[in-house]
Design a protein around this motif. Structure first.
Motif, PDB file in Angstrom:
ATOM      1  N   THR A 165      24.627  35.699  23.785  1.00 42.01           N
ATOM      2  CA  THR A 165      25.015  35.384  24.882  1.00 42.01           C
ATOM      3  C   THR A 165      26.616  35.425  25.087  1.00 42.01           C
ATOM      4  O   THR A 165      27.105  35.605  26.205  1.00 42.01           O
ATOM      5  N   MET A 166      27.253  35.101  24.021  1.00 45.72           N
ATOM      6  CA  MET A 166      28.781  35.181  23.867  1.00 45.72           C
ATOM      7  C   MET A 166      29.221  36.727  24.203  1.00 45.72           C
ATOM      8  O   MET A 166      30.190  36.918  24.708  1.00 45.72           O
ATOM      9  N   VAL A 167      28.509  37.623  23.746  1.00 45.23           N
ATOM     10  CA  VAL A 167      28.606  38.866  24.018  1.00 45.23           C
ATOM     11  C   VAL A 167      28.738  39.296  25.402  1.00 45.23           C
ATOM     12  O   VAL A 167      29.518  40.058  25.891  1.00 45.23           O
ATOM     13  N   VAL A 168      27.734  38.407  26.113  1.00 45.18           N
ATOM     14  CA  VAL A 168      27.507  38.895  27.632  1.00 45.18           C
ATOM     15  C   VAL A 168      28.879  38.037  28.261  1.00 45.18           C
ATOM     16  O   VAL A 168      29.333  38.649  29.006  1.00 45.18           O
ATOM     17  N   VAL A 169      29.105  37.187  27.842  1.00 45.72           N
ATOM     18  CA  VAL A 169      30.393  36.206  28.215  1.00 45.72           C
ATOM     19  C   VAL A 169      31.640  37.247  28.216  1.00 45.72           C
ATOM     20  O   VAL A 169      32.275  37.421  29.232  1.00 45.72           O
ATOM     21  N   ALA A 170      31.813  37.900  27.255  1.00 42.67           N
ATOM     22  CA  ALA A 170      32.784  38.664  27.009  1.00 42.67           C
ATOM     23  C   ALA A 170      32.683  39.953  27.769  1.00 42.67           C
ATOM     24  O   ALA A 170      33.667  40.414  28.553  1.00 42.67           O
ATOM     25  N   GLY A 171      31.394  40.202  28.040  1.00 35.32           N
ATOM     26  CA  GLY A 171      31.274  41.600  29.130  1.00 35.32           C
ATOM     27  C   GLY A 171      31.794  40.888  30.621  1.00 35.32           C
ATOM     28  O   GLY A 171      32.442  41.684  31.360  1.00 35.32           O
ATOM     29  N   VAL A 172      31.401  39.686  30.777  1.00 40.17           N
ATOM     30  CA  VAL A 172      31.692  39.460  32.189  1.00 40.17           C
ATOM     31  C   VAL A 172      33.140  39.066  32.128  1.00 40.17           C
ATOM     32  O   VAL A 172      33.863  39.515  33.588  1.00 40.17           O
ATOM     33  N   VAL A 173      33.992  38.682  31.154  1.00 39.14           N
ATOM     34  CA  VAL A 173      35.372  38.503  31.639  1.00 39.14           C
ATOM     35  C   VAL A 173      36.031  40.057  31.727  1.00 39.14           C
ATOM     36  O   VAL A 173      36.672  40.198  32.549  1.00 39.14           O
ATOM     37  N   LEU A 174      35.606  41.033  31.213  1.00 41.01           N
ATOM     38  CA  LEU A 174      36.098  42.366  31.213  1.00 41.01           C
ATOM     39  C   LEU A 174      35.743  42.778  32.958  1.00 41.01           C
ATOM     40  O   LEU A 174      36.316  44.081  33.348  1.00 41.01           O
ATOM     41  N   LEU A 175      34.672  42.399  33.420  1.00 40.94           N
ATOM     42  CA  LEU A 175      34.301  42.740  34.950  1.00 40.94           C
ATOM     43  C   LEU A 175      35.667  42.490  35.699  1.00 40.94           C
ATOM     44  O   LEU A 175      35.688  43.144  37.013  1.00 40.94           O
ATOM     45  N   THR A 176      36.676  41.658  35.193  1.00 39.47           N
ATOM     46  CA  THR A 176      37.605  41.274  36.118  1.00 39.47           C
ATOM     47  C   THR A 176      38.722  42.422  36.156  1.00 39.47           C
ATOM     48  O   THR A 176      39.513  42.580  37.036  1.00 39.47           O
ATOM     49  N   VAL A 177      38.827  43.110  35.004  1.00 43.46           N
ATOM     50  CA  VAL A 177      39.785  44.205  34.780  1.00 43.46           C
ATOM     51  C   VAL A 177      39.837  45.212  35.974  1.00 43.46           C
ATOM     52  O   VAL A 177      40.920  45.260  36.503  1.00 43.46           O
ATOM     53  N   PRO A 178      38.841  45.865  36.222  1.00 36.98           N
ATOM     54  CA  PRO A 178      38.853  46.824  37.388  1.00 36.98           C
ATOM     55  C   PRO A 178      39.493  46.235  38.751  1.00 36.98           C
ATOM     56  O   PRO A 178      39.973  47.245  39.465  1.00 36.98           O
ATOM     57  N   ARG A 179      38.988  45.109  39.067  1.00 40.15           N
ATOM     58  CA  ARG A 179      39.473  44.095  40.145  1.00 40.15           C
ATOM     59  C   ARG A 179      40.699  44.099  40.182  1.00 40.15           C
ATOM     60  O   ARG A 179      41.324  43.856  41.301  1.00 40.15           O
ATOM     61  N   CYS A 180      41.651  44.240  39.291  1.00 38.49           N
ATOM     62  CA  CYS A 180      43.091  43.596  39.281  1.00 38.49           C
ATOM     63  C   CYS A 180      43.761  44.891  40.229  1.00 38.49           C
ATOM     64  O   CYS A 180      44.618  44.621  40.579  1.00 38.49           O
ATOM     65  N   GLY A 181      43.320  46.125  40.086  1.00 42.91           N
ATOM     66  CA  GLY A 181      43.979  47.097  40.641  1.00 42.91           C
ATOM     67  C   GLY A 181      43.896  46.926  42.211  1.00 42.91           C
ATOM     68  O   GLY A 181      44.727  47.166  42.874  1.00 42.91           O
ATOM     69  N   SER A 182      42.785  46.683  42.411  1.00 46.28           N
ATOM     70  CA  SER A 182      42.353  46.452  44.085  1.00 46.28           C
ATOM     71  C   SER A 182      43.225  45.022  44.475  1.00 46.28           C
ATOM     72  O   SER A 182      43.778  45.152  45.496  1.00 46.28           O
ATOM     73  N   LEU A 183      43.463  44.262  43.524  1.00 40.00           N
ATOM     74  CA  LEU A 183      44.264  42.963  43.871  1.00 40.00           C
ATOM     75  C   LEU A 183      45.669  43.321  44.001  1.00 40.00           C
ATOM     76  O   LEU A 183      46.422  42.941  44.965  1.00 40.00           O
ATOM     77  N   ALA A 184      46.175  44.358  42.910  1.00 42.31           N
ATOM     78  CA  ALA A 184      47.709  44.749  43.267  1.00 42.31           C
ATOM     79  C   ALA A 184      47.735  45.401  44.593  1.00 42.31           C
ATOM     80  O   ALA A 184      48.941  45.115  45.255  1.00 42.31           O
ATOM     81  N   ALA A 185      47.064  46.181  44.820  1.00 41.33           N
ATOM     82  CA  ALA A 185      47.076  47.041  46.015  1.00 41.33           C
ATOM     83  C   ALA A 185      47.175  46.092  47.250  1.00 41.33           C
ATOM     84  O   ALA A 185      47.981  46.297  48.176  1.00 41.33           O
ATOM     85  N   ALA A 186      46.291  45.018  47.155  1.00 46.21           N
ATOM     86  CA  ALA A 186      46.219  44.070  48.278  1.00 46.21           C
ATOM     87  C   ALA A 186      47.456  43.126  48.272  1.00 46.21           C
ATOM     88  O   ALA A 186      47.883  43.036  49.438  1.00 46.21           O
ATOM     89  N   LEU A 187      47.922  42.730  47.183  1.00 46.75           N
ATOM     90  CA  LEU A 187      49.091  41.966  47.183  1.00 46.75           C
ATOM     91  C   LEU A 187      50.520  42.630  47.565  1.00 46.75           C
ATOM     92  O   LEU A 187      51.239  42.258  48.462  1.00 46.75           O
ATOM     93  N   LYS A 188      50.156  44.109  47.452  1.00 47.69           N
ATOM     94  CA  LYS A 188      51.457  45.087  48.101  1.00 47.69           C
ATOM     95  C   LYS A 188      51.349  45.368  49.622  1.00 47.69           C
ATOM     96  O   LYS A 188      52.288  45.060  50.162  1.00 47.69           O
ATOM     97  N   GLU A 189      50.239  45.297  49.979  1.00 49.61           N
ATOM     98  CA  GLU A 189      49.783  45.439  51.482  1.00 49.61           C
ATOM     99  C   GLU A 189      50.446  43.926  52.302  1.00 49.61           C
ATOM    100  O   GLU A 189      50.935  44.100  53.152  1.00 49.61           O
ATOM    101  N   ALA A 190      49.856  42.900  51.609  1.00 46.37           N
ATOM    102  CA  ALA A 190      50.299  41.595  51.985  1.00 46.37           C
ATOM    103  C   ALA A 190      51.857  41.618  52.344  1.00 46.37           C
ATOM    104  O   ALA A 190      52.423  40.863  53.040  1.00 46.37           O
ATOM    105  N   SER A 191      52.526  41.963  51.089  1.00 52.25           N
ATOM    106  CA  SER A 191      53.806  41.775  50.992  1.00 52.25           C
ATOM    107  C   SER A 191      54.631  42.655  52.173  1.00 52.25           C
ATOM    108  O   SER A 191      55.529  42.232  52.517  1.00 52.25           O
ATOM    109  N   ALA A 192      54.199  43.926  52.337  1.00 53.38           N
ATOM    110  CA  ALA A 192      54.605  44.750  53.282  1.00 53.38           C
ATOM    111  C   ALA A 192      54.468  44.361  54.729  1.00 53.38           C
ATOM    112  O   ALA A 192      55.149  44.330  55.579  1.00 53.38           O
ATOM    113  N   GLU A 193      53.306  43.489  54.827  1.00 49.65           N
ATOM    114  CA  GLU A 193      52.747  43.074  56.338  1.00 49.65           C
ATOM    115  C   GLU A 193      53.870  41.612  56.594  1.00 49.65           C
ATOM    116  O   GLU A 193      53.842  41.289  57.890  1.00 49.65           O
ATOM    117  N   ALA A 194      54.418  41.025  55.699  1.00 52.41           N
ATOM    118  CA  ALA A 194      54.890  39.712  55.939  1.00 52.41           C
ATOM    119  C   ALA A 194      56.241  39.935  56.515  1.00 52.41           C
ATOM    120  O   ALA A 194      57.010  41.245  56.249  1.00 52.41           O
TER     121      ALA A 194
END
Length: 194
Positions: A165-194
């Motif tokens: 179960t803890m191995v699965v927990v570690a896997g769930v944590v890593l699912l956040t990493v690919p989304r950081c790129g999308s978040l970075a792009a969104a933050l850049k867009e939000a900043s440009a629109e401000a």
């Protein structure tokens, strides 16, 4: 969505997904940390303190991760801390008995500290006068997902083992990493629109 003051919908949804996954992993680890130690052969008395040791590291992590975010940026910090969290969870799993206790405070720094970077991102995606309700929404989402995930982790532990179960927990944590790129792009867009 407009009434909530969300100025970048995709970015806010991405942040919500990251929050949900992070909370799910944090709740899962803290709930079953003592059982992991018992599975390793540690006495019940010592095993019960595993959560306290991890949370102690987490208190330091709230400050430390905030400092890291100021230097390298929020999305890089989230990716870094989630990688570290997953790696340290796996290290705790394979480290024999009481030696794992020396890892727990360091794990706590990243396990609990990541939320500082996550919540620090909310104002960048929300109109100024509506920050409070956005924080409430993000916190509620994370809490609900954390509760549901803990139940599912418990069922998984019953059918497999706490270590698995803890191995699965570690896997769930890593699912956040690919989304950081999308978040970075969104933050850049939000900043440009401000």
């Amino acid at each position: 969505v407009q009434g909530w003051g969300i100025k970048h919908r995709r970015g806010f949804i991405t942040l919500g997904v990251i929050t949900a996954l992070d909370n799910s992993a944090r709740n899962g680890f803290l709930t079953f940390a003592a059982f992991l130690m018992i599975e390793k052969g540690v006495s019940t008395e010592w095993a019960a303190s595993a959560v306290l040791v991890t949370v102690f590291g987490g208190m330091c992590g709230k400050f430390a991760v905030g400092q890291i975010a100021e230097r390298i940026g929020v999305t890089r910090t989230i990716a870094l801390t989630e990688f570290a969290t997953a790696g340290l969870i796996l290290l705790v799993i394979v480290t024999p008995s009481l030696y794992a206790y020396f890892i727990l405070p360091f794990l706590g720094v990243f396990l609990n500290g990541t939320s500082s970077a996550i919540y620090g991102t909310v104002p960048d995606l929300i109109e100024g006068e509506k920050h409070s309700r956005a924080y409430g929404l993000i916190c509620a989402l994370g809490s609900v997902c954390g509760v549901v995930a803990t139940l599912l982790y418990g069922l998984l532990a019953d059918y497999t083992s706490v270590s698995t179960t803890m191995v699965v927990v570690a896997g769930v944590v890593l699912l956040t990493v690919p989304r950081c790129g999308s978040l970075a792009a969104a933050l850049k867009e939000a900043s440009a629109e401000a």
